[in-house]
Design an enzyme around this catalytic site. Structure first.
Site, PDB file in Angstrom:
ATOM      1  N   ASN A 197      36.408 -12.075  -5.616  1.00  0.00           N
ATOM      2  CA  ASN A 197      37.794 -11.581  -5.651  1.00  0.00           C
ATOM      3  C   ASN A 197      38.486 -11.898  -4.326  1.00  0.00           C
ATOM      4  O   ASN A 197      37.928 -12.595  -3.491  1.00  0.00           O
ATOM      5  CB  ASN A 197      37.817 -10.087  -5.991  1.00  0.00           C
ATOM      6  CG  ASN A 197      37.056  -9.283  -4.964  1.00  0.00           C
ATOM      7  OD1 ASN A 197      37.383  -9.269  -3.788  1.00  0.00           O
ATOM      8  ND2 ASN A 197      35.971  -8.649  -5.401  1.00  0.00           N
ATOM      9  N   ASP A 240      32.654  -5.454 -10.460  1.00  0.00           N
ATOM     10  CA  ASP A 240      32.106  -4.482 -11.420  1.00  0.00           C
ATOM     11  C   ASP A 240      31.203  -5.158 -12.449  1.00  0.00           C
ATOM     12  O   ASP A 240      30.489  -4.476 -13.184  1.00  0.00           O
ATOM     13  CB  ASP A 240      33.249  -3.759 -12.144  1.00  0.00           C
ATOM     14  CG  ASP A 240      33.972  -2.819 -11.190  1.00  0.00           C
ATOM     15  OD1 ASP A 240      33.284  -2.176 -10.370  1.00  0.00           O
ATOM     16  OD2 ASP A 240      35.219  -2.752 -11.231  1.00  0.00           O
ATOM     17  N   LYS A 249      32.378   9.631  -7.444  1.00  0.00           N
ATOM     18  CA  LYS A 249      31.500   9.019  -6.429  1.00  0.00           C
ATOM     19  C   LYS A 249      31.071  10.037  -5.370  1.00  0.00           C
ATOM     20  O   LYS A 249      30.438   9.672  -4.384  1.00  0.00           O
ATOM     21  CB  LYS A 249      32.223   7.827  -5.789  1.00  0.00           C
ATOM     22  CG  LYS A 249      32.459   6.686  -6.784  1.00  0.00           C
ATOM     23  CD  LYS A 249      33.433   5.636  -6.244  1.00  0.00           C
ATOM     24  CE  LYS A 249      34.017   4.777  -7.353  1.00  0.00           C
ATOM     25  NZ  LYS A 249      33.279   3.524  -7.573  1.00  0.00           N
TER      26      LYS A 249
HETATM   27  O1  PMT Z   1      39.298  -7.115   2.494  1.00  0.00           O
HETATM   28  P1  PMT Z   1      40.808  -7.126   2.582  1.00  0.00           P
HETATM   29  O2  PMT Z   1      41.388  -8.493   2.260  1.00  0.00           O
HETATM   30  O3  PMT Z   1      41.294  -6.585   3.898  1.00  0.00           O
HETATM   31  O4  PMT Z   1      41.374  -6.161   1.430  1.00  0.00           O
HETATM   32  C1  PMT Z   1      41.171  -4.769   1.534  1.00  0.00           C
HETATM   33  C2  PMT Z   1      40.807  -4.151   0.176  1.00  0.00           C
HETATM   34  C3  PMT Z   1      41.990  -4.273  -0.774  1.00  0.00           C
HETATM   35  C4  PMT Z   1      39.581  -4.840  -0.420  1.00  0.00           C
HETATM   36  C5  PMT Z   1      40.495  -2.618   0.468  1.00  0.00           C
HETATM   37  O5  PMT Z   1      41.637  -2.027   1.009  1.00  0.00           O
HETATM   38  C6  PMT Z   1      40.077  -1.893  -0.790  1.00  0.00           C
HETATM   39  O6  PMT Z   1      40.878  -1.359  -1.536  1.00  0.00           O
HETATM   40  N1  PMT Z   1      38.725  -1.855  -1.048  1.00  0.00           N
HETATM   41  C7  PMT Z   1      38.145  -1.314  -2.280  1.00  0.00           C
HETATM   42  C8  PMT Z   1      38.210  -2.349  -3.369  1.00  0.00           C
HETATM   43  C9  PMT Z   1      37.609  -1.833  -4.657  1.00  0.00           C
HETATM   44  O7  PMT Z   1      36.620  -2.341  -5.104  1.00  0.00           O
HETATM   45  O8  PMT Z   1      38.220  -0.768  -5.176  1.00  0.00           O
HETATM   46  P2  PMT Z   1      37.801  -0.029  -6.554  1.00  0.00           P
HETATM   47  O9  PMT Z   1      38.930   0.891  -6.824  1.00  0.00           O
HETATM   48  O10 PMT Z   1      37.443  -1.034  -7.585  1.00  0.00           O
HETATM   49  O11 PMT Z   1      36.497   0.778  -6.176  1.00  0.00           O
HETATM   50  C10 PMT Z   1      36.522   2.120  -5.700  1.00  0.00           C
HETATM   51  C11 PMT Z   1      35.498   2.313  -4.611  1.00  0.00           C
HETATM   52  O12 PMT Z   1      34.185   2.161  -5.161  1.00  0.00           O
HETATM   53  C12 PMT Z   1      35.597   1.333  -3.456  1.00  0.00           C
HETATM   54  O13 PMT Z   1      35.299   2.010  -2.261  1.00  0.00           O
HETATM   55  C13 PMT Z   1      34.509   0.291  -3.776  1.00  0.00           C
HETATM   56  O14 PMT Z   1      33.953  -0.252  -2.586  1.00  0.00           O
HETATM   57  C14 PMT Z   1      33.476   1.129  -4.511  1.00  0.00           C
HETATM   58  N2  PMT Z   1      32.715   0.409  -5.533  1.00  0.00           N
HETATM   59  C15 PMT Z   1      33.348  -0.220  -6.554  1.00  0.00           C
HETATM   60  C16 PMT Z   1      32.612  -0.864  -7.537  1.00  0.00           C
HETATM   61  C17 PMT Z   1      31.205  -0.847  -7.443  1.00  0.00           C
HETATM   62  N3  PMT Z   1      30.462  -1.477  -8.356  1.00  0.00           N
HETATM   63  N4  PMT Z   1      30.613  -0.222  -6.435  1.00  0.00           N
HETATM   64  C18 PMT Z   1      31.334   0.417  -5.482  1.00  0.00           C
HETATM   65  O15 PMT Z   1      30.778   0.995  -4.537  1.00  0.00           O
END
Ligand code: PMT
Length: 398
Positions: free
Chosen positions: A207, A276, A342
């Site tokens: 991504n 994911d 989480k």
């Molecule tokens: O890296 P940059 O270019 O600076 O961009 C920053 C960012 C947009 C990546 C950052 O600000 C951000 O939002 N990171 C989280 C991205 C994400 O995966 O969000 P999510 O809403 O899908 O996941 C929620 C949380 O669960 C996140 O903390 C993620 O790290 C975590 N997660 C998600 C999926 C997974 N399988 N395991 C996880 O631990």
């Protein structure tokens, strides 16, 4: 011990404002070495800075220094911080390309202390792709670059390019010279960047995460005295200095590594964009096309482990866990669900559709959502400032 800061003044109209900065630093008993380019001396005289800094001002590469055997090396060795303000487009280009044709640029190369550049110029010059590419280069080298302010510029144009207020530059210098040590003795694990899931030996699913957000958190935590482990997926950035850097590839590997380190950590922050889904069966050989332009390829995907959820189940007493929520709709509602599922202490929601927020940008626009339902929305800030705000909040919870 008294701190010494080098103030490099280059040839822009904002050079006169730096007199105030030097005067304020001196009042704080900070030793200031002013280095001027020839062009800067057209805007303000060395005598002004000599009087305010109570030191000889360095201008000429060929001057015989009374203080140091080799002037540019000797001066650079004194510094706890080097600040270039104002930094003109020309000087930024020189630093980006490693040129050393005057005293200030040679000091920049000989310097090993943190370097802060404060650009100020006409807004069209600032927006020019060449200048932006050079600024990006400086950031990739690990140098800090302050964003110019917007407003009416000396040339009469309104736009971005004004030197930040002296108050802002002064605050940044104080923060860098006297960093908070409020995470001393704490072990912090941060993840960053994008995970990658192989399709075949040459292709993968990833991504747009660059790692900037997570790297800023890791860097700030390290500056504040923490022992930092940065578990990083794919990212073009150089690992921050002083941080234990653990590169990983897919979500499963990231999860395994983080589980291994979890018991030793006081604070865990998940800024990585974790995929994911992964490909159910990775092809052993490079997949071939048939040559038929309308052919279709169906890939079967299966879920990856939810890393934070896995860690959240094994959270130790007093261990603090922070996650991000990258959302495109129903931001607060979706983020709250992630906060609960989480087992996080708070979540940092970013609407990744907003300009200047989320993936790739140098800035972010975030909202903190806490377990007690408290919601705090922050304005658009540099990712460094967002990182500092996150860690300030973590420190309050410790
Ligand atoms: O890296 P940059 O270019 O600076 O961009 C920053 C960012 C947009 C990546 C950052 O600000 C951000 O939002 N990171 C989280 C991205 C994400 O995966 O969000 P999510 O809403 O899908 O996941 C929620 C949380 O669960 C996140 O903390 C993620 O790290 C975590 N997660 C998600 C999926 C997974 N399988 N395991 C996880 O631990």
């Amino acid at each position: 011990m008294a701190k010494t800061v080098g103030i490099g003044v280059t040839g822009g109209i904002a050079a006169y404002k730096i007199a105030d900065l030097v005067s304020r630093l001196k009042k704080e008993d900070i030793d200031v070495i002013v280095i001027m380019t020839e062009a800067a001396t057209k805007f303000i005289t060395p005598l002004t800075f000599k009087t305010l800094s109570d030191r000889e001002v360095l201008v000429d590469l060929w001057d015989d220094s009374k203080e140091w055997k080799v002037q540019h090396v000797g001066a650079a060795e004194q510094l706890d911080l080097l600040v270039i303000a104002p930094a003109t487009a020309n000087f930024i280009a020189k630093v980006a390309h490693g040129l050393a044709d005057d005293l200030l640029s040679t000091i920049v190369l000989a310097n090993t202390a943190p370097l802060l550049l404060v650009p100020a110029m006409n807004s069209n010059m600032y927006k020019n792709q060449a200048v932006q590419d050079n600024i990006k280069k400086l950031k990739d080298y690990g140098y800090m670059v302050m964003e110019p302010n917007s407003g009416v510029l000396a040339c009469g144009v309104t736009g971005q390019g004004r030197l930040p207020e002296i108050d802002q530059i002064y605050a940044e210098i104080k923060r860098l010279l006297f960093p908070k040590q409020d995470l001393l003795g704490k072990r912090v694990m941060v993840n960053a960047g994008t995970t990658c899931e192989d399709i075949d030996p040459v292709r993968f699913i990833a991504n747009r995460s660059t790692g900037k957000m997570g790297f800023s958190i890791a860097q700030d935590a390290q500056t504040r005295g923490a022992d930092v482990i940065l578990v990083c997926g794919n990212s073009p950035l150089e690992p921050p200095l002083g941080v234990e850097f653990v590169p990983v590839w897919g979500a499963e590997e990231m999860c395994e590594v983080m589980q291994k380190y979890q018991p030793a950590c006081d604070i865990i922050i998940g800024a990585a964009a974790v995929g994911d889904f992964r490909i159910k069966t990775r092809a052993e050989q490079k997949m071939k096309k048939t040559g038929n332009a309308s052919e279709e390829l169906v890939l079967t995907l299966v879920g990856t482990p939810d890393i934070l959820k896995t860690l959240g189940k094994n959270k130790k007493p007093k261990q603090i866990m922070v996650g991000f929520a990258a959302e495109t709709e129903n931001i607060l509602e979706n983020a709250k669900k992630k906060l609960d599922s989480k087992n996080l202490d708070f979540i940092v929601a970013n609407d990744v559709t907003m300009e200047g927020a989320g993936f790739s940008s140098d800035t972010n626009i975030v909202t903190f959502i806490s377990r007690n339902g408290e919601i705090e929305s922050l304005p658009k800030m540099s990712k460094q400032d967002v990182a500092a705000a996150i860690l300030d909040k973590v420190v309050k919870l410790l």
